[in-house]
Scaffold this active site. Structure first.
Site, mmCIF file in Angstrom:
data_model
loop_
_atom_site.group_PDB
_atom_site.id
_atom_site.type_symbol
_atom_site.label_atom_id
_atom_site.label_comp_id
_atom_site.label_asym_id
_atom_site.label_seq_id
_atom_site.Cartn_x
_atom_site.Cartn_y
_atom_site.Cartn_z
ATOM 1 N N HIS A 19 46.808 58.753 21.935
ATOM 2 C CA HIS A 19 47.880 58.703 22.924
ATOM 3 C C HIS A 19 49.036 59.617 22.519
ATOM 4 C CE1 HIS A 19 46.647 54.496 24.659
ATOM 5 N NE2 HIS A 19 45.639 55.349 24.574
ATOM 6 N N SER A 54 42.246 58.710 27.384
ATOM 7 C CA SER A 54 43.647 58.308 27.275
ATOM 8 C C SER A 54 44.537 59.414 26.741
ATOM 9 C CB SER A 54 43.771 57.069 26.384
ATOM 10 O OG SER A 54 43.032 55.991 26.917
#
Length: 286
Positions: A237, A191
Site C-alpha cells: 500500500h 492494492s
C-alpha cells in the site's frame, strides 16, 4: 450535491472548480484543454483552430497532454477484465496458479523442492502478483475502487499515461514488499496499484484546485485500515501510494513546452528506483 455546486457545462453530473479562460464556462478534467494560460473548453478550442489564435496545434489536449477519447474507461475495463479473469483461473486451479504467480522473496514450496521466488530469478512475480487475488472480498474491494478511481484519471492522463501509472504503482508496491517483508511471506493483490491511483487522484485534484478534504479523508481512512487490519501488506500500500503520487505529480505538473520529456523522465526515474530496490534486496538474500 449542494445548492452552490458548480458543474461542468458538458457533464452536469460532475462538480468542478475550473472555468474556460475564454468563455468562463465550468469544465471538468475530461473537457479541459491546456492553453498558454489556464484551460479552455473544447468548443472554444475548435472555434479558434485555423485562425492563428489556437492555444496549440492539433487535437484538443487534456491537462496531461493526452488527446480526448470516446471511451475514457477503456483501459480501466481491460484492467478489470484481466483481474477478474486471473481470479477465476486461480479459483479453478486451486493453489497451483497461486503458487506460481504470487510474490515472495525466497522460499521452497515443498519439503524437498528447489528455492523459488524473486531472489531465485522469478522476477515476473513482481508484476503477476499485482493481478492476483484469492478471496472474493479482496478482489471485490479492489475492483470497485478501480472502477471509481480509474476513469477520471484515464480521462485526464490519457490511456498510455494512465496504464503506465497503474503498472508502476503496482510494481512500486511489490518492490517495497519484496524489500521489507520476510522472504517467505507471500503477497498478492492490486492494492498497491489502487493506492497509486488514490495518490494520483489527490495530485490531480490539487492541480485543479478542487476541494481536497474528501480525498484526504479517504486516504487517511485507507491508511488506518492498512495498519490496523491483520493480513494486509502495508508495504504494498505504501509503496504503491508513494510511486503513484510521484509519477502523477510529474505527469500533471510537467511544463507544457517540455511535457513529454518530463513525463518520460519521471516514469523512468520511478522505474530505476524500483529496479534498484529489487536489486538491493536480491543481493541481501543472496
Amino acid at each position: 450535491m449542494n445548492d452552490q455546486a458548480v458543474c461542468c457545462y458538458r457533464h452536469p453530473d460532475r462538480e468542478t472548480g475550473v472555468r474556460c479562460t475564454r468563455c468562463e464556462r465550468p469544465i471538468c478534467p475530461e473537457c479541459m484543454v491546456s492553453a498558454s494560460v489556464g484551460f479552455q473548453c473544447p468548443e472554444c478550442v475548435t472555434s479558434t483552430s485555423g485562425t492563428g489564435h489556437a492555444p496549440r496545434a492539433g487535437a484538443p489536449r487534456t491537462i496531461a497532454g493526452a488527446t480526448h477519447t470516446d471511451d475514457p474507461r477503456l483501459v480501466t475495463k481491460v484492467l478489470l477484465g484481466i483481474n477478474v479473469a486471473v481470479w477465476i483461473a486461480v479459483m479453478a486451479t486451486d493453489t497451483g496458479l497461486l503458487n506460481a504467480l504470487e510474490l515472495f522473496g525466497r522460499a521452497s514450496l515443498s519439503e524437498y523442492g528447489p528455492s523459488e521466488g524473486v531472489a531465485a530469478g522469478q522476477w515476473y512475480r513482481l508484476l503477476t502478483a499485482v493481478f492476483l487475488h484469492q478471496q472474493a472480498m479482496h478482489i471485490a474491494f479492489n475492483m470497485v475502487s478501480l472502477w471509481f478511481l480509474g476513469p477520471p484519471l484515464e480521462a485526464a492522463l490519457g490511456r498510455a499515461r494512465y496504464l503506465t501509472l497503474y503498472l508502476l504503482s503496482g510494481l512500486g508496491g511489490s518492490a517495497l514488499t519484496y524489500l521489507l517483508a520476510p522472504p517467505n511471506q507471500p503477497s498478492l493483490g492490486a492494492s498497491g496499484a489502487i493506492f497509486g491511483l488514490l495518490g494520483a487522484t489527490a495530485v490531480l485534484m490539487r492541480r485543479l484546485n478542487y476541494d481536497m478534504r474528501p480525498v484526504i479523508a479517504l486516504l487517511v481512512l485507507n491508511l488506518i485500515f492498512t495498519f490496523t487490519w491483520s493480513n494486509i501488506s502495508w508495504e504494498a500500500h505504501v509503496g504503491g501510494l508513494v510511486v503513484g503520487t510521484a509519477v502523477a505529480y510529474g505527469m500533471v505538473h510537467a511544463p507544457r513546452d517540455r511535457r513529454a520529456l518530463v513525463q518520460r523522465l519521471t516514469c523512468l526515474a520511478a522505474l530505476v528506483v524500483i529496479i534498484a530496490v529489487v536489486g538491493i534486496r536480491t543481493l541481501q538474500l543472496g
